[in-house]
Design an enzyme around this catalytic site. Sequence first.
Site: not given
Ligand code: UN1
Length: 481
Positions: A152, A228-229, A233, A250, A284, A331, A462
Amino acid sequence: MNDVIEPANYIDGEWIAAREAVADINPSDLNDVVGEFPRSTAADVDRAVAAARDAFPGWSASSPQDRADLLERVAAQLYARVDEFGALLAREEGKPLREAVAEATRAAQIFRFFSGEALRMTGTHQDSTRAGVEVDVLREPIGVVGVLSPWNFPLAIPAWKVAPALAYGNTVVFKPAELTPACAQVLVECLAKAGLPPGALNLVHGQGRVVGEAIVRSEGVDAVTFTGSDAVGAGIASLAVARQARVQLEMGGKNPLVVLADCDLDKAVDVALGGAYFSTGQRCTASSRLIVESAIHDEFVERLSVRMTALVVGDARDPSTQVGPVVSEGQLSTDVSYIEMARADRGVTVIGGRPLERSTPGYYLEPALIVESDPSATYNVEEIFGPVASVFQAATYDEALALANDTQFGLSAGICTTSLAKASHFRKYAAAGMVMVNLPTAGVDPHVPFGGRKGSSYGPREQGTAAREFFTTTKTVYTAP
Ligand code: UN1
């Protein structure tokens, strides 16, 4: 693709063509094949890990100025090619062009930031509790880092994992998402052109359950960073912990946006619209739970649905498109099944949410707004990862806050209000790693920590200087005269 070499793995400084390849398809036009990318094996991972191990002594001992200069040369190439890379991202992942170019720019900013960080790998010095003894806390790289990145943000997320890994002296084995190999490939080309020594960064394309799993299981990999998911994870965490490898995860979100009656309603609708539907909701950090004070609920829904149904859904490469296609067939069917679940519930209204046809075959879906549903319904609890949001009523701010925090996730939480007292309270009590006041829950800066609480994240943060917590280890040195 302009100036792109043939799809290949990059191992020990060599581009290695695929034995078996898989088509990379444009989700805005299923007849458009971006390239045929390698479907690698565990043996390819072994070679990449061996190369990364061999490169580690040299790279970790290199001058921080050399690492800074190299990352700066990558940043410069990215800045010079943001339009080209943005166009590639739009074509490969379906992110609308404007957002895709912004992401390419963000990747450049991240490399520039971590170029500076290479020179700021500072430790501390203090007196021991024992007279005459001195204590130094040194920072050292961890070793070989496995980077597993999602589709993404196919430029920005690899950038915010690879750049700090290299800046602090680690070597890398990088497996990008199978849906977005071309973005990964152009990024690695920039690193190769910048003069990265062989083996310092190795790219292995392929499937998560083959290549990803081999990286996580490899004894030669000291640390794994994954976005990822939550389901994937959890599997990575148990494999990594079983062999005592460092791990950073994450994962998902079900991010609340609280909208209070005292807000600037136009601004709040804008914030909700962008947070819920831009990037096709495939973030996310997307605002998937809109929690609105009852006094303004109906007006909010009315105004948001007008704006939402006016969004231009189309080919991501068309500059007038506001919402691109969903990334893949899988998806799309996930999104539709959650929407159908909501539609089947008594008393629930779903505005939008129908698959759309456009002039080219693609995974187009109308943004969906779920109204008057039960906050504990499956589609309001699990992360959907599509252009789908639910709106709930809350009688008071306290009720809104409780609902906002009532989730297994805790990545980002937003509030729209003109009350300083309520905003301050929310900043303190929102159970999330990031809080946004009068801003969308999505959209973050490259130079500050990123990450969540509860089921959203595991391990150190991060980005920003916080990244050094994961990508370095400390050594405490006691010296007596
Ligand atoms: C953002 O919203 O600018 O996978 C970054 C994702 C996040 C990054 C979002 N790790 O959507």
